[in-house]
Scaffold this active site. Structure first.
Site, PDB file in Angstrom:
ATOM      1  N   GLU A  45       2.102   2.031  -3.581  1.00 32.04           N
ATOM      2  CA  GLU A  45       0.962   2.612  -4.385  1.00 32.04           C
ATOM      3  C   GLU A  45       0.975   4.012  -4.045  1.00 32.04           C
ATOM      4  O   GLU A  45       0.844   4.689  -5.205  1.00 32.04           O
ATOM      5  CB  GLU A  45      -0.642   1.820  -3.929  1.00 32.04           C
ATOM      6  CG  GLU A  45      -1.385   2.281  -4.876  1.00 32.04           C
ATOM      7  CD  GLU A  45      -2.911   2.476  -4.100  1.00 32.04           C
ATOM      8  OE1 GLU A  45      -3.725   3.334  -4.166  1.00 32.04           O
ATOM      9  OE2 GLU A  45      -3.018   1.505  -3.403  1.00 32.04           O
ATOM     10  N   HIS A  46       1.127   4.316  -3.093  1.00 31.14           N
ATOM     11  CA  HIS A  46       1.435   5.976  -2.932  1.00 31.14           C
ATOM     12  C   HIS A  46       2.544   6.724  -3.228  1.00 31.14           C
ATOM     13  O   HIS A  46       2.392   7.673  -3.991  1.00 31.14           O
ATOM     14  CB  HIS A  46       1.028   6.184  -1.366  1.00 31.14           C
ATOM     15  CG  HIS A  46      -0.334   6.045  -1.021  1.00 31.14           C
ATOM     16  ND1 HIS A  46      -1.038   7.077  -0.532  1.00 31.14           N
ATOM     17  CD2 HIS A  46      -1.167   4.902  -0.756  1.00 31.14           C
ATOM     18  CE1 HIS A  46      -2.416   6.946  -0.082  1.00 31.14           C
ATOM     19  NE2 HIS A  46      -2.276   5.399  -0.175  1.00 31.14           N
ATOM     20  N   GLU A  65      -6.301   7.681   5.544  1.00 33.98           N
ATOM     21  CA  GLU A  65      -7.193   6.646   4.893  1.00 33.98           C
ATOM     22  C   GLU A  65      -7.813   5.629   5.616  1.00 33.98           C
ATOM     23  O   GLU A  65      -8.911   5.059   5.636  1.00 33.98           O
ATOM     24  CB  GLU A  65      -6.274   6.280   3.829  1.00 33.98           C
ATOM     25  CG  GLU A  65      -7.098   5.313   2.582  1.00 33.98           C
ATOM     26  CD  GLU A  65      -6.207   4.872   1.344  1.00 33.98           C
ATOM     27  OE1 GLU A  65      -6.557   4.122   0.668  1.00 33.98           O
ATOM     28  OE2 GLU A  65      -4.872   5.215   1.349  1.00 33.98           O
ATOM     29  N   HIS A 122       0.768  -1.264  -0.117  1.00 32.03           N
ATOM     30  CA  HIS A 122      -0.141  -0.107  -0.176  1.00 32.03           C
ATOM     31  C   HIS A 122       0.998   1.163  -0.050  1.00 32.03           C
ATOM     32  O   HIS A 122       0.490   2.094  -0.591  1.00 32.03           O
ATOM     33  CB  HIS A 122      -1.032  -0.119   1.184  1.00 32.03           C
ATOM     34  CG  HIS A 122      -2.074   1.037   1.054  1.00 32.03           C
ATOM     35  ND1 HIS A 122      -2.744   1.141   2.293  1.00 32.03           N
ATOM     36  CD2 HIS A 122      -2.619   1.886   0.157  1.00 32.03           C
ATOM     37  CE1 HIS A 122      -3.701   2.132   1.859  1.00 32.03           C
ATOM     38  NE2 HIS A 122      -3.679   2.694   0.689  1.00 32.03           N
TER      39      HIS A 122
END
Length: 461
Positions: free
Chosen positions: A77-78, A154, A74
């Site tokens: 991905e950022h 998030e 994750h």
């Protein structure tokens, strides 16, 4: 195209026609990079995806002989949007905004995809920018700390959504200690503990030529895509003359699962109880996946489905109610969801289970089979009007299934499904151990008798 087309990892070139006069090509480059395209007549735009078969299930906790990488997928991905050796984060964003394009990424349990949608004339630019992001991200230490805060926000947003909480707990309850049972985005604890060094090691280990799959659908010239990609990867310093085989696909043998948790209740002082009830399901390559599609359509997809009619239309017990059946390489789930008032939750949960058992005992009608075939065919055809769907279909075919099915083949398989097939699959599911997850102002006692609550799990979070 007659039948599904196999996608062997050792075949350098494949080309074939698909439904609707589409044309599919697949090239395996010497470096192990795979490129798949689907040219759609009349399209004026294209969607491009850069995929790796690395998701949240591929992360490792500390003390396992691997670097501790929980949350790394994750994080990447950022971070891949935050700058490369040749582009700042703003320049990446401007590249797409200036041409009216879209760009984003997604982390899933078994893969990560970075994608963009642009006009046909801007496809070479999109390939170049995505390739730069994929190969040359700086993973800047300051940006790393900034994104740690963003990801924690998030996760907090998801934690405030009771449906998200129920979904995460449902996967955990059904799949147990299997890696697919972990949350995709990580947890606040793992994100706080993640280090740039571990994320960088995860990046280096998994973003290699033999890991990369590029899929493009829409207004596509396959040779130009390969040319632009080769040029961009070479500029990034990748040795494309080095011979390498693509990484093997995951095993599709069903994984042994620990006994599911029968009952999980998360206490929240909210207006509704979010209910999920279900069982372990099918793997993605199971021969019965067309049967599952038909069962799901009849049972809980759409306003004419049994769940909708029984729970909402006839009794007015819920606004949202449906079923679903996600499938992964070596495990899957079949589940039912409803959101309802706390006082109604026990009745809704019991109805969901009894409806599945009713299909298992009495089967479905020919009218329901016909309606399901029409629903699935129409929905699939409408979805394929979008190049995003076609691009994703190519990625899933290459990474997970090992075969490409066009619309005609999918409809042919659905047409072969019989009422006996649907009843047998429903009976199989109904005989499996059920898990129930409830998030809201309720308690374990409310669901006594719906599942065998030999080991309830309570959480006040």
């Amino acid at each position: 195209m007659n039948g599904a087309v196999e996608l062997p990892l050792g075949t350098p070139e494949l080309a074939f026609e698909a439904a609707g006069d589409a044309f599919v090509r697949r090239s395996l480059l010497p470096s192990g990079v795979r490129v798949l395209s689907e040219r759609v007549p009349g399209a004026r735009s294209a969607t491009i995806g850069f995929w790796v078969a690395v998701g949240s299930r591929d992360e490792h906790p500390a003390g396992t002989g691997h670097p501790a990488t929980f949350g790394s997928t994750h994080f990447l991905e950022h971070l891949l949007f935050k700058g490369t050796r040749t582009r700042t984060a703003l320049e990446i964003a401007v590249s797409f905004d200036a041409v009216g394009g879209e760009h984003n990424a997604l982390t899933a349990k078994e893969y990560t995809c970075y994608y963009a949608k642009v006009q046909d004339r801007d496809v070479p630019m999109a390939v170049e920018v995505l390739a730069d992001m994929f190969t040359s991200s700086l993973l800047d230490p300051d940006e790393f700390e900034n994104e740690r805060g963003v990801i924690l926000e998030e996760l907090s947003m998801a934690g405030d959504d009771p449906a998200d909480v129920a979904n995460e707990r449902f996967f955990e309850a059904v799949l147990g200690d299997h890696a697919l049972g972990r949350p995709i985005g990580g947890s606040p604890e793992t994100i706080r503990q993640a280090t740039r060094e571990a994320v960088h090691a995860h990046y280096v280990a998994n973003y290699r030529p033999q890991d990369l799959v590029v899929t493009v659908a829409g207004a596509v010239d396959h040779d130009r895509i390969v040319e632009a990609l080769t040029r961009a990867l070479g500029a990034a310093g990748w040795d494309l003359d080095l011979s390498a085989s693509p990484d093997a696909r995951r095993s599709t043998s069903p994984a042994p699962l620990a006994p599911p948790k029968p009952l999980t209740v998360v206490h929240r002082p909210i207006e509704q109880v979010n209910l999920l009830l279900g069982v372990p399901g099918l793997v993605a390559t199971d021969d019965r996946r067309s049967t599952l599609s038909v069962l799901n359509a009849i049972f809980g997809s759409g306003m004419s489905s049994r769940l909708f009619q029984q729970v909402r239309e006839r009794r007015g017990l819920a606004y949202a109610v449906y079923s679903f059946g996600p499938a992964y390489s070596d495990a899957g789930l079949f589940g039912m969801y409803a959101g309802c008032a706390p006082a109604k939750a026990p009745t809704v949960a019991a109805l969901m289970r009894s409806e599945l058992e009713r299909v298992a005992e009495h089967g479905v009608t020919e009218e329901e089979l016909s309606r399901a075939a029409g629903q699935l065919g129409g929905a699939s055809a409408l979805a394929l009007e979008d190049s995003d769907t076609r691009m994703s279909r190519l990625g899933r075919a290459e990474l997970t299934l090992g075969e490409f099915q066009d619309l005609d083949e999918a409809l042919r398989r659905i047409a072969l499904v019989t009422g006996d097939d649907v009843q047998a699959l429903a009976a199989d599911f109904a005989a499996r151990p059920f898990s129930l997850v409830a998030v809201g102002a309720t308690d374990e006692a409310a669901f006594r008798g719906v599942v065998d609550e030999t080991a309830p799990t309570t959480d006040a979070a």
